[in-house]
Design a protein around this motif. Sequence first.
Motif, PDB file in Angstrom:
ATOM      1  N   UNK B 112       0.710  -1.310   0.106  1.00 42.01           N
ATOM      2  CA  UNK B 112      -0.094   0.108  -0.022  1.00 42.01           C
ATOM      3  C   UNK B 112       0.838   1.156   0.031  1.00 42.01           C
ATOM      4  N   UNK B 113       1.963   1.191   0.630  1.00 42.47           N
ATOM      5  CA  UNK B 113       2.702   2.402   0.988  1.00 42.47           C
ATOM      6  C   UNK B 113       3.545   2.563  -0.464  1.00 42.47           C
ATOM      7  N   UNK B 114       4.073   1.419  -1.071  1.00 42.86           N
ATOM      8  CA  UNK B 114       4.743   1.607  -2.327  1.00 42.86           C
ATOM      9  C   UNK B 114       3.557   2.178  -3.432  1.00 42.86           C
ATOM     10  N   UNK B 115       2.312   1.451  -3.588  1.00 47.93           N
ATOM     11  CA  UNK B 115       1.490   2.170  -4.412  1.00 47.93           C
ATOM     12  C   UNK B 115       1.166   3.628  -4.190  1.00 47.93           C
ATOM     13  N   UNK B 116       1.057   4.081  -2.604  1.00 52.43           N
ATOM     14  CA  UNK B 116       0.659   5.342  -2.129  1.00 52.43           C
ATOM     15  C   UNK B 116       2.070   6.219  -2.904  1.00 52.43           C
ATOM     16  N   UNK B 136      -5.737  16.678 -19.574  1.00 52.62           N
ATOM     17  CA  UNK B 136      -5.022  15.467 -20.574  1.00 52.62           C
ATOM     18  C   UNK B 136      -5.552  14.256 -20.123  1.00 52.62           C
ATOM     19  N   UNK B 137      -6.291  13.545 -20.960  1.00 49.86           N
ATOM     20  CA  UNK B 137      -6.952  12.211 -20.615  1.00 49.86           C
ATOM     21  C   UNK B 137      -6.001  11.162 -20.196  1.00 49.86           C
ATOM     22  N   UNK B 138      -5.074  11.182 -20.905  1.00 52.75           N
ATOM     23  CA  UNK B 138      -3.853  10.248 -20.600  1.00 52.75           C
ATOM     24  C   UNK B 138      -3.420  10.418 -19.286  1.00 52.75           C
ATOM     25  N   UNK B 139      -3.151  11.509 -18.759  1.00 52.92           N
ATOM     26  CA  UNK B 139      -2.507  11.827 -17.493  1.00 52.92           C
ATOM     27  C   UNK B 139      -3.922  11.287 -16.530  1.00 52.92           C
ATOM     28  N   UNK B 140      -4.722  11.748 -16.536  1.00 49.86           N
ATOM     29  CA  UNK B 140      -5.896  11.612 -15.923  1.00 49.86           C
ATOM     30  C   UNK B 140      -6.078   9.882 -15.655  1.00 49.86           C
ATOM     31  N   UNK B 141      -6.179   9.508 -16.811  1.00 46.78           N
ATOM     32  CA  UNK B 141      -6.343   7.888 -16.893  1.00 46.78           C
ATOM     33  C   UNK B 141      -5.350   7.302 -15.860  1.00 46.78           C
ATOM     34  N   UNK B 142      -4.196   7.830 -16.134  1.00 43.81           N
ATOM     35  CA  UNK B 142      -2.858   7.097 -15.289  1.00 43.81           C
ATOM     36  C   UNK B 142      -3.134   7.396 -13.638  1.00 43.81           C
ATOM     37  N   UNK B 143      -3.572   8.600 -13.552  1.00 41.25           N
ATOM     38  CA  UNK B 143      -3.681   8.921 -12.046  1.00 41.25           C
ATOM     39  C   UNK B 143      -4.849   8.046 -11.630  1.00 41.25           C
ATOM     40  N   UNK B 144      -5.654   7.813 -12.297  1.00 38.91           N
ATOM     41  CA  UNK B 144      -7.006   7.142 -11.906  1.00 38.91           C
ATOM     42  C   UNK B 144      -6.391   5.782 -11.588  1.00 38.91           C
ATOM     43  N   UNK B 145      -5.657   5.208 -12.544  1.00 36.09           N
ATOM     44  CA  UNK B 145      -5.053   3.573 -12.390  1.00 36.09           C
ATOM     45  C   UNK B 145      -4.312   3.574 -11.203  1.00 36.09           C
ATOM     46  N   UNK B 146      -3.403   4.704 -10.926  1.00 33.38           N
ATOM     47  CA  UNK B 146      -2.609   4.663  -9.701  1.00 33.38           C
ATOM     48  C   UNK B 146      -3.503   4.705  -8.337  1.00 33.38           C
ATOM     49  N   UNK B 147      -4.308   5.477  -8.399  1.00 32.78           N
ATOM     50  CA  UNK B 147      -5.311   5.402  -7.194  1.00 32.78           C
ATOM     51  C   UNK B 147      -6.120   4.036  -7.035  1.00 32.78           C
ATOM     52  N   UNK B 148      -6.574   3.647  -8.184  1.00 35.42           N
ATOM     53  CA  UNK B 148      -7.024   2.254  -8.156  1.00 35.42           C
ATOM     54  C   UNK B 148      -6.249   1.079  -7.616  1.00 35.42           C
ATOM     55  N   UNK B 150      -3.820   1.951  -5.272  1.00 35.85           N
ATOM     56  CA  UNK B 150      -3.812   2.212  -4.082  1.00 35.85           C
ATOM     57  C   UNK B 150      -5.128   1.737  -3.180  1.00 35.85           C
ATOM     58  N   UNK B 151      -6.136   1.947  -3.766  1.00 38.45           N
ATOM     59  CA  UNK B 151      -7.565   1.293  -3.020  1.00 38.45           C
ATOM     60  C   UNK B 151      -7.267  -0.031  -3.172  1.00 38.45           C
ATOM     61  N   UNK B 152      -7.071  -0.737  -4.318  1.00 35.32           N
ATOM     62  CA  UNK B 152      -7.131  -2.270  -4.212  1.00 35.32           C
ATOM     63  C   UNK B 152      -6.010  -2.730  -3.203  1.00 35.32           C
ATOM     64  N   UNK B 153      -4.776  -1.935  -2.917  1.00 37.42           N
ATOM     65  CA  UNK B 153      -3.770  -2.636  -2.034  1.00 37.42           C
ATOM     66  C   UNK B 153      -4.714  -2.308  -0.618  1.00 37.42           C
ATOM     67  N   UNK B 154      -5.226  -1.259  -0.434  1.00 38.16           N
ATOM     68  CA  UNK B 154      -5.715  -0.859   0.878  1.00 38.16           C
ATOM     69  C   UNK B 154      -6.967  -1.929   1.111  1.00 38.16           C
ATOM     70  N   UNK B 155      -7.571  -2.109   0.242  1.00 39.39           N
ATOM     71  CA  UNK B 155      -9.032  -3.153   0.222  1.00 39.39           C
ATOM     72  C   UNK B 155      -8.274  -4.616   0.523  1.00 39.39           C
ATOM     73  N   UNK B 156      -7.186  -5.065  -0.214  1.00 42.99           N
ATOM     74  CA  UNK B 156      -6.696  -6.194   0.175  1.00 42.99           C
ATOM     75  C   UNK B 156      -6.223  -6.300   1.778  1.00 42.99           C
ATOM     76  N   UNK B 157      -5.683  -5.169   2.221  1.00 37.49           N
ATOM     77  CA  UNK B 157      -5.403  -5.167   3.529  1.00 37.49           C
ATOM     78  C   UNK B 157      -6.590  -5.172   4.465  1.00 37.49           C
TER      79      UNK B 157
END
Lengths: 136, 608
Positions: B112-116, B136-148, B150-157
Amino acid sequence: MGTVAANPLILCVDDEALGLQIRKAVLERAGYRVLTALDGSTGLNLFVDQPVAGVILDYFMPGMDGGQVAAAMRRERPDVPILLLSAYINLPPEVVQMVDFTVLKGEGPVELLARVRQMLVNRPGHIDRGALGESA
Amino acid sequence: MNLREFNRILRQTLFLPVLLLLVLAGFIIWQITRSSVELSALEHSNDVTEEVLRLEKLIIDQETGLRGYQLTGDSAMLEPYRAAASRIPMQFTVAHGLVSDNPGQMGRLANLQDRYQLWMGFAQGVLNKDPAVFDDPQMNQRGKHLMEDVRAAANAMLQSEARLRKQRSSAALGIERRELIAVLVSSLVVGLFLGIFTRNRLRRVSRTYDATLHEVELQAEEIYERRQWLQTTLESIGDAVIACDNEGRVVFTNSVAETLTGWTAQEALGRPLHEVFHIVNEETREEAENPVDKVRRLQTVVGLANHTALISRQGKEYVIDDSAAPIRGQGGEMTGIVLVFRDVTDARRTEAALIAGEKLAVAGRLAASIAHEIHNPLDSVANLHFLLADEGDPERRAEYLRMAQQELDRTMQISRTLLSLYREPKAPVPVDLRELAESVLLLLERRLVQQNIQVEREYNEPCVVEGFPAELRQVFTNILINALEAAGNNGRIRIRIDYVPAEEFRGAGVMVEVTDSGPGIPQQAEQNLFQPFFTTKGEDGTGLGLWVSKGIVQKHGGTIRIANSHDEELRGACVRVYLPARTLASASTRATAHVSQERLTSTARESV
């Protein structure tokens, strides 16, 4: 009576000296001649030696008692009458049967003299003999 | 069961349940401790979840701030972003601290920390860019992925922790259930055991109680039966029995005692003995000592004094013979007194009649001599009287009178001697035993002479004792007649009278010894010489002479003994009579026919 005149000899045996002396006086008063002995054996000796017409014998005596003396006299001369004189009533029956008369002491001189007279009369043979001896 | 065993059972039923309950309590405490550990683990899971959720929220707040900035370009929108960014490292440290015990979660937290950090790299890039290119959609898309990510890592935890929690929760529940079952089971077991144990103990106590009760019943029955038996036995006894307690109150009276005392058992119950058992001295009429006092004083069996008369409630009088004895408890202490007595009135009358009869018998035995002694002089007196009647000579008359007087004197002497066998003074008088012996010999003289018996006399002064002359004459008449009869014709009799000085056990007195030349006493007769009705003479003896003689001598405080002589010359029987100089006899202790005859006639009159 002829007896008095004949003066029969009577032998008196008693261990009571005084009584014997007095009895002798009574008999002499009645006209008998009297011999006395203070015990049985002396009496027996006199009986053998003297022509005794009758015997007055006390029963209760020391040494030989009246019964024994009477028995000895009977053996010697059975025809001589014996008068047993006693102070005691319960005399042995065989002794009473053996003698001719029994007189109780204390019955008195009259009674005694009557019995003596009777005794001498009842033995006529003896009296005859005695009278014979006396008269001879 | 004894008391000790009972106490042991009591202790068992107290201590064993307490001990078991303590064990049960320990077990329950252990169970609770175990479940509390599980519960704290559950709490820990909650804490972890909470902290992770807070971290996730902060991260989301940051992203929201960044998105707002991206949309508006207004840097004010970045305020939440910055606020969260300052708290997030701190939050990571907290979460790290919480999951440090769990390597799985540690890995997930690191992820989680790594993803964050990756997202933070992206966010930093965004902030450094010109806000114009924010769409810029690409950037936004990337940000969204990264956040997802993070969320996945938190959820896993979170999911992992939720799983863990679920595990822990079910474990806690299981433990709780087991605990409950264990407590229930152990309680049940303990309860059951206690129930069974207590029941068992109680049953044992109750069984013992029953047995004891039965035993006590049996004992009571036995005691009752024994009591009945004793009662019947005491009732059946021919003697009178009275039992008293320690205070001398009557507790028991049997039927014979009822008859004699005139009190019924019920009336007598609880009364003082002297009221029920009223006794007096037969002669003096004085109140006799209460046997209860006497037993209490002497603490031993006592016989009543002689001549005790019981006066019944109705005034009837009984001569009694009795004894009283202490009743002792198991420890030997006195718990009461028992009195046994019997009516001897008839026996006493018979005895008195025997004694009176024997006196006559003595006279009877003398009869032959006396008849002679009296008839001889009487015969002489009668003859003298006859002679006197016709006697003229005064000298002869005087002689005859003197002789008559002499013979009368002799009769008088005999008659007086004979009478002295019956005449008796009220109190003891001095008696010259030599004179007494001579007067007896005088009565026997005729027989002595007839049997030609030699009498040797050895008289040593003083020969005077206190006593009742008629009674003593009776004694010596008996002894001398026996000697005379034993000696037989031409025999010998020796009479010795000696003064004996005082010795240890007897006072000074006179010893009269009569020895004969007869055959002596047969050995088998020796034992019975003084028994009433014992005679060696067949029809001629009453068998009472020596019995009465012994009574008289003993009354005078003397002794009489008969043995075979050791003298070479006289080998027959030797009678030794000792009489004390001062007699113990008194008028009231006289036991011979005089007083008894009076009583005899008076009681005979009563009974008519």
